[in-house]
Enzyme design. Structure first.
Site, short mmCIF file in Angstrom:
data_model
loop_
_atom_site.label_atom_id
_atom_site.label_comp_id
_atom_site.label_asym_id
_atom_site.label_seq_id
_atom_site.Cartn_x
_atom_site.Cartn_y
_atom_site.Cartn_z
N VAL A 11 0.82 -1.21 0.00
CA VAL A 11 0.00 0.00 0.00
C VAL A 11 0.85 1.26 0.00
O VAL A 11 0.63 2.17 -0.80
CB VAL A 11 -0.96 -0.01 1.22
N ASP A 30 10.77 3.86 5.45
CA ASP A 30 10.53 2.54 6.02
C ASP A 30 11.61 2.27 7.06
O ASP A 30 12.73 2.77 6.94
CB ASP A 30 10.56 1.46 4.93
N PHE A 152 -8.33 0.85 -0.77
CA PHE A 152 -9.13 -0.25 -1.33
C PHE A 152 -8.44 -0.95 -2.50
O PHE A 152 -9.06 -1.75 -3.20
CB PHE A 152 -10.50 0.28 -1.78
N LEU A 153 -7.16 -0.60 -2.76
CA LEU A 153 -6.51 -1.19 -3.94
C LEU A 153 -6.44 -2.71 -3.84
O LEU A 153 -6.43 -3.27 -2.75
CB LEU A 153 -5.11 -0.60 -4.14
N ASN A 211 -14.70 -5.21 2.91
CA ASN A 211 -13.92 -6.46 2.79
C ASN A 211 -14.71 -7.67 3.28
O ASN A 211 -14.66 -8.74 2.67
CB ASN A 211 -12.60 -6.34 3.56
N PHE A 252 -16.70 -11.06 -8.15
CA PHE A 252 -16.54 -11.83 -6.91
C PHE A 252 -17.52 -12.99 -6.81
O PHE A 252 -17.96 -13.37 -5.73
CB PHE A 252 -16.62 -10.92 -5.67
N HIS A 254 -16.81 -15.93 -8.62
CA HIS A 254 -16.13 -17.06 -9.25
C HIS A 254 -15.80 -18.10 -8.19
O HIS A 254 -15.07 -17.81 -7.24
CB HIS A 254 -14.84 -16.59 -9.95
N CYS A 263 -5.58 -9.33 3.09
CA CYS A 263 -6.65 -8.49 3.66
C CYS A 263 -7.87 -9.26 4.14
O CYS A 263 -8.22 -9.17 5.32
CB CYS A 263 -7.06 -7.43 2.66
P1 NAD Z 1 3.30 -4.58 4.18
O1 NAD Z 1 3.56 -5.54 5.27
O2 NAD Z 1 3.52 -4.98 2.76
O3 NAD Z 1 4.15 -3.25 4.42
C1 NAD Z 1 4.24 -2.59 5.64
C2 NAD Z 1 5.57 -1.84 5.66
O4 NAD Z 1 5.57 -0.97 6.80
C3 NAD Z 1 6.81 -2.74 5.79
O5 NAD Z 1 7.73 -2.44 4.77
C4 NAD Z 1 7.38 -2.37 7.18
O6 NAD Z 1 8.78 -2.47 7.25
C5 NAD Z 1 6.90 -0.94 7.32
N1 NAD Z 1 6.87 -0.43 8.70
C6 NAD Z 1 6.35 -1.02 9.80
N2 NAD Z 1 6.50 -0.20 10.88
C7 NAD Z 1 7.13 0.91 10.44
C8 NAD Z 1 7.55 2.12 11.07
N3 NAD Z 1 7.35 2.35 12.37
N4 NAD Z 1 8.18 3.04 10.32
C9 NAD Z 1 8.38 2.84 9.01
N5 NAD Z 1 8.00 1.72 8.36
C10 NAD Z 1 7.36 0.77 9.06
O7 NAD Z 1 1.77 -4.11 4.38
P2 NAD Z 1 0.69 -3.75 3.25
O8 NAD Z 1 0.19 -4.96 2.58
O9 NAD Z 1 1.21 -2.60 2.44
O10 NAD Z 1 -0.49 -3.22 4.19
C11 NAD Z 1 -0.39 -1.99 4.90
C12 NAD Z 1 -1.77 -1.65 5.44
O11 NAD Z 1 -2.67 -1.42 4.35
C13 NAD Z 1 -2.42 -2.77 6.27
O12 NAD Z 1 -3.16 -2.20 7.30
C14 NAD Z 1 -3.33 -3.46 5.28
O13 NAD Z 1 -4.43 -4.09 5.90
C15 NAD Z 1 -3.81 -2.28 4.44
N6 NAD Z 1 -4.22 -2.64 3.08
C16 NAD Z 1 -3.49 -3.54 2.36
C17 NAD Z 1 -3.89 -3.85 1.06
C18 NAD Z 1 -3.11 -4.86 0.25
O14 NAD Z 1 -3.64 -5.30 -0.78
N7 NAD Z 1 -1.93 -5.26 0.65
C19 NAD Z 1 -5.02 -3.24 0.50
C20 NAD Z 1 -5.70 -2.30 1.26
C21 NAD Z 1 -5.31 -2.01 2.55
#
Ligand code: NAD
Length: 437
Positions: A11, A30, A152-153, A211, A252, A254, A263
């Site tokens: 995200v 990060d 929502f991606l 979701n 959704f 299938h 998620c």
């Molecule tokens: P991810 O695990 O891929 O990435 C999280 C990143 O945050 C990691 O690189 C980690 O090192 C970093 N991080 C953690 N603590 C940190 C800090 N204190 N300072 C700096 N960096 C820090 O997670 P994601 O899949 O991108 O999901 C992130 C959020 O978005 C979640 O809450 C998830 O539910 C939500 N979300 C995800 C998606 C998806 O498709 N992946 C879609 C919508 C919403």
């Protein structure tokens, strides 16, 4: 505008790249130093179609940069997006907000002047209100607002989803914050993509409700698929016939081996936990989680039955292990349940996946990885299509059948038809919810 994004996962990185492409000046932070070093060199830590060229274009235009120094990133930032993980908490399945809280405390301590905290991470209802308390405690004199801007991606189509969203949800309580959010998303609302403003609690709830609803829709058709297998109906026709009803819609619907991913599983279980906290039983979502587990178990039964119940030393070649195509994400993939269950029963598992190896190698113990579907199928007893990567949609079925010891296929994504597969020399074929085929 200058924006900082904390967390460069699926995200954070996609948001950062897309915001910079809107013309904003974006700094991504990060705490994973390796990740930042890689990104500085143009090495992308995740697989997401279209991400790499867009990232490179915006780095070159000097609108996008990466750092592990939060203080530097925050300098002159008009908004700070929090996009860190919110995994399932061990034990009760609620959302673990440790990373969000840590990030917010760090930001609050380093912030000077008005600061806008925008939560993109998925957090349960009430969390943003709690962040206000945490920020006040960490830096009592800070002038700030908190905004809930859930994302929502979909992985695999993330850039497109971010650039052309169905809607942008913004939970906001001050005019100043609302104006900044409007400026950030201006390129979208100028093109008539809906931006909806709500209070913090409604924005948080929209994300979980959406979701949980999508997980319910998938699970519903998976349950209907089971009925189709018993009744002789064809779930593909049933889905199509249902989906033509404008009130239902075709997406959704299938049938397959159960939902997974980063998620739906964690958000559904967090919603159930939120219900407990607020003394409101989330009975539908609870049942969906239960049925989804049964769907995965049913896929194992299907495979066992195709192999005549005898699994010892049977060679099974699995095509696709990521939770869906066009991503390398293995989080909660059905393969992580189905493959160990088959290994437990004595089968030997081979795996082919276009992008799954890096994430999957440590998660799938005792499997043999292949780059080529035909090599992996040589002398095998069964081919299982578990993830519908495009590569698996146009297999040379005749070649495949000739290479296998016994040409049998479990098509858990309903890509092919029984007639077609058998016509190329396969002796057995099973799919999901297609009774009479
Ligand atoms: P991810 O695990 O891929 O990435 C999280 C990143 O945050 C990691 O690189 C980690 O090192 C970093 N991080 C953690 N603590 C940190 C800090 N204190 N300072 C700096 N960096 C820090 O997670 P994601 O899949 O991108 O999901 C992130 C959020 O978005 C979640 O809450 C998830 O539910 C939500 N979300 C995800 C998606 C998806 O498709 N992946 C879609 C919508 C919403």
């Amino acid at each position: 505008m200058k924006i900082s994004i904390v967390g460069t996962g699926y995200v954070g990185l996609v948001s950062g790249v897309c915001f910079s492409d809107f013309g904003h000046n974006v700094v991504c932070v990060d705490k994973d130093n390796q990740r930042i070093e890689d990104l500085k060199k143009g090495i992308i830590p995740i697989y997401e179609p279209e991400l790499e060229p867009l990232l490179k274009k915006n780095v070159k235009a000097k609108r996008l940069s990466f750092t592990n120094n939060l203080e530097d990133a925050l300098k002159d930032s008009e908004a700070i997006f929090i996009a860190v993980g919110t995994p399932s908490r061990r034990g009760d399945g609620g959302a673990d907000l440790t990373y969000v809280h840590e990030a917010v405390k760090e930001i609050a301590k380093l912030s000077k002047g008005y600061s806008l905290f925008v939560t993109k991470s998925t957090v349960p209802v009430g969390s943003n209100r709690n962040l206000i308390k945490i920020i006040k405690k960490s830096n009592p004199n800070l002038d700030f607002d908190v905004v809930s801007n859930p994302e929502f991606l979909r992985e695999g189509a993330a850039i497109d989803d971010f650039m052309k969203p169905d809607r942008v949800i913004v939970g906001v309580e001050s005019d100043k914050a609302k104006k900044i959010m409007l400026d950030i998303y201006k390129p979208l609302y100028l093109r008539d993509f809906p931006i909806m403003f709500t209070d913090l609690e409604s924005a948080e709830t929209i994300k979980y409700a959406a979701n949980a609803f999508l997980a319910t829709k998938i699970t519903f058709i998976n349950e209907i698929a089971q009925l189709c297998e018993k009744s002789g109906a064809n779930v593909k026709d049933v889905s199509k016939g249902m989906g033509l009803d404008g009130r239902i819609g075709s997406k959704f619907l299938h049938a397959g081996p159960g939902y997974g991913g980063s998620c739906f599983p964690k958000d559904a279980s967090a919603l159930v936990e939120t219900g407990k906290r607020l003394n409101t039983e989330m009975l539908i979502t609870k049942t969906v989680i239960d049925v989804n587990e049964r769907v995965k178990a049913r896929m194992v039964d299907k495979i066992v039955s195709l192999l005549g119940g005898e699994m010892k030393d049977k060679i099974i070649s699995i095509f696709g292990v990521t939770f869906k195509p066009n991503t390398d994400d293995m989080r909660e993939a059905p393969s992580l349940v189905i493959i160990p269950a088959l290994i437990n029963k004595g089968a030997k598992i081979r795996v082919v996946d276009p992008k799954g190896y890096n994430e999957g190698k440590d998660l799938l113990k005792g499997v043999e990885w292949f780059n080529d579907v035909y090599k992996s199928a040589e002398n095998s007893d069964l081919v299982v299509i578990l993830t519908e990567w495009n590569e698996f949609r146009a297999l040379d079925l005749e070649k495949l059948a000739k290479l296998m010891k016994i040409p049998r296929m479990a098509d858990l994504r309903n890509i092919y038809s029984k007639e077609e597969v058998l016509s190329f020399g396969f002796t057995e074929y099973d799919s999901v919810g297609r009774g009479k085929e």
